[in-house]
Design a protein around this motif. Structure first.
Motif, PDB file in Angstrom:
ATOM      1  N   SER A   9      33.247 -13.945  19.312  1.00  0.00           N
ATOM      2  CA  SER A   9      32.816 -15.344  19.278  1.00  0.00           C
ATOM      3  C   SER A   9      31.446 -15.566  19.917  1.00  0.00           C
ATOM      4  N   GLY A  10      30.789 -14.526  20.386  1.00  0.00           N
ATOM      5  CA  GLY A  10      29.476 -14.676  21.014  1.00  0.00           C
ATOM      6  C   GLY A  10      29.449 -14.058  22.395  1.00  0.00           C
ATOM      7  N   LEU A  11      28.843 -14.773  23.342  1.00  0.00           N
ATOM      8  CA  LEU A  11      28.746 -14.297  24.715  1.00  0.00           C
ATOM      9  C   LEU A  11      29.626 -15.118  25.645  1.00  0.00           C
ATOM     10  N   THR A  12      30.241 -14.461  26.602  1.00  0.00           N
ATOM     11  CA  THR A  12      30.904 -15.125  27.719  1.00  0.00           C
ATOM     12  C   THR A  12      30.446 -14.407  28.983  1.00  0.00           C
ATOM     13  N   SER A  13      30.599 -15.041  30.115  1.00  0.00           N
ATOM     14  CA  SER A  13      30.194 -14.405  31.361  1.00  0.00           C
ATOM     15  C   SER A  13      31.429 -14.107  32.194  1.00  0.00           C
ATOM     16  N   ILE A  14      31.267 -13.160  33.100  1.00  0.00           N
ATOM     17  CA  ILE A  14      32.372 -12.775  33.959  1.00  0.00           C
ATOM     18  C   ILE A  14      31.810 -12.357  35.314  1.00  0.00           C
ATOM     19  N   ASP A  15      32.481 -12.788  36.379  1.00  0.00           N
ATOM     20  CA  ASP A  15      32.199 -12.318  37.735  1.00  0.00           C
ATOM     21  C   ASP A  15      33.127 -11.142  37.974  1.00  0.00           C
ATOM     22  N   LEU A  16      32.580 -10.005  38.369  1.00  0.00           N
ATOM     23  CA  LEU A  16      33.370  -8.788  38.527  1.00  0.00           C
ATOM     24  C   LEU A  16      33.326  -8.282  39.959  1.00  0.00           C
ATOM     25  N   THR A  17      34.447  -7.731  40.389  1.00  0.00           N
ATOM     26  CA  THR A  17      34.507  -7.033  41.668  1.00  0.00           C
ATOM     27  C   THR A  17      35.127  -5.667  41.415  1.00  0.00           C
ATOM     28  N   THR A  18      34.783  -4.718  42.278  1.00  0.00           N
ATOM     29  CA  THR A  18      35.309  -3.370  42.141  1.00  0.00           C
ATOM     30  C   THR A  18      35.424  -2.730  43.512  1.00  0.00           C
ATOM     31  N   ASP A  19      36.238  -1.700  43.595  1.00  0.00           N
ATOM     32  CA  ASP A  19      36.304  -0.934  44.834  1.00  0.00           C
ATOM     33  C   ASP A  19      35.545   0.385  44.673  1.00  0.00           C
ATOM     34  N   TYR A  20      34.654   0.439  43.670  1.00  0.00           N
ATOM     35  CA  TYR A  20      33.778   1.587  43.452  1.00  0.00           C
ATOM     36  C   TYR A  20      33.029   1.844  44.750  1.00  0.00           C
ATOM     37  N   GLY A  21      33.080   3.063  45.264  1.00  0.00           N
ATOM     38  CA  GLY A  21      32.608   3.359  46.605  1.00  0.00           C
ATOM     39  C   GLY A  21      31.113   3.512  46.810  1.00  0.00           C
ATOM     40  N   ALA A  22      30.307   3.404  45.761  1.00  0.00           N
ATOM     41  CA  ALA A  22      28.860   3.571  45.904  1.00  0.00           C
ATOM     42  C   ALA A  22      28.164   2.345  45.330  1.00  0.00           C
ATOM     43  N   ALA A  23      26.853   2.317  45.456  1.00  0.00           N
ATOM     44  CA  ALA A  23      26.096   1.218  44.860  1.00  0.00           C
ATOM     45  C   ALA A  23      26.303   1.248  43.348  1.00  0.00           C
ATOM     46  N   PHE A  24      26.673   0.108  42.787  1.00  0.00           N
ATOM     47  CA  PHE A  24      26.953   0.035  41.363  1.00  0.00           C
ATOM     48  C   PHE A  24      25.648   0.186  40.592  1.00  0.00           C
ATOM     49  N   PRO A  25      25.582   1.124  39.638  1.00  0.00           N
ATOM     50  CA  PRO A  25      24.324   1.306  38.916  1.00  0.00           C
ATOM     51  C   PRO A  25      23.962   0.071  38.110  1.00  0.00           C
ATOM     52  N   ARG A  26      22.714  -0.324  38.165  1.00  0.00           N
ATOM     53  CA  ARG A  26      22.255  -1.512  37.452  1.00  0.00           C
ATOM     54  C   ARG A  26      21.733  -1.107  36.079  1.00  0.00           C
ATOM     55  N   SER A  27      22.265  -1.742  35.050  1.00  0.00           N
ATOM     56  CA  SER A  27      21.830  -1.458  33.689  1.00  0.00           C
ATOM     57  C   SER A  27      20.591  -2.263  33.365  1.00  0.00           C
ATOM     58  N   PRO A  28      19.647  -1.663  32.661  1.00  0.00           N
ATOM     59  CA  PRO A  28      18.501  -2.450  32.196  1.00  0.00           C
ATOM     60  C   PRO A  28      18.979  -3.559  31.264  1.00  0.00           C
ATOM     61  N   GLN A  29      18.202  -4.627  31.153  1.00  0.00           N
ATOM     62  CA  GLN A  29      18.570  -5.726  30.264  1.00  0.00           C
ATOM     63  C   GLN A  29      18.738  -5.189  28.849  1.00  0.00           C
ATOM     64  N   ASP A  30      19.737  -5.688  28.157  1.00  0.00           N
ATOM     65  CA  ASP A  30      20.065  -5.296  26.787  1.00  0.00           C
ATOM     66  C   ASP A  30      20.611  -3.882  26.669  1.00  0.00           C
ATOM     67  N   ARG A  31      21.060  -3.266  27.757  1.00  0.00           N
ATOM     68  CA  ARG A  31      21.761  -1.991  27.682  1.00  0.00           C
ATOM     69  C   ARG A  31      23.241  -2.268  27.849  1.00  0.00           C
TER      70      ARG A  31
END
Length: 89
Positions: A9-31
């Motif tokens: 249906s298009g785009l929706t947004s989500i707030d996410l949390t994780t217990d991933y133990g390291a800095a979460f890798p940041r994806s470039p825009q549109d990746r």
């Protein structure tokens, strides 16, 4: 972490949390990273590609929203309505 999800249906947004133990890798825009819902709208796993060339599964808990996240000219994250997003993008 906040992200936009593309679905049928298009785009929706989500707030996410994780217990991933390291800095979460940041994806470039549109990746995009591959992911799959475990519990629709609240629990998902994604396949992360980390700097060392490894891939790993990360479990994320989330809260879905109807707004879309965008960056303004100064780099701040803004939540805008679906209508405003369609007008400006």
């Amino acid at each position: 972490m906040v992200v936009n999800l593309r679905n049928q249906s298009g785009l929706t947004s989500i707030d996410l949390t994780t217990d991933y133990g390291a800095a979460f890798p940041r994806s470039p825009q549109d990746r995009y990273d591959a992911g799959r819902w475990i519990v629709e709208g609240s629990l998902m796993v994604i396949l992360l590609h980390v700097n060392s060339g490894e891939s790993l599964l990360c479990t994320l808990k989330g809260n879905m929203h109807t707004d879309v996240y965008t960056l303004d000219a100064s780099g701040l994250i803004l939540a805008v309505s679906q209508e405003e997003y369609r007008r400006t993008h």
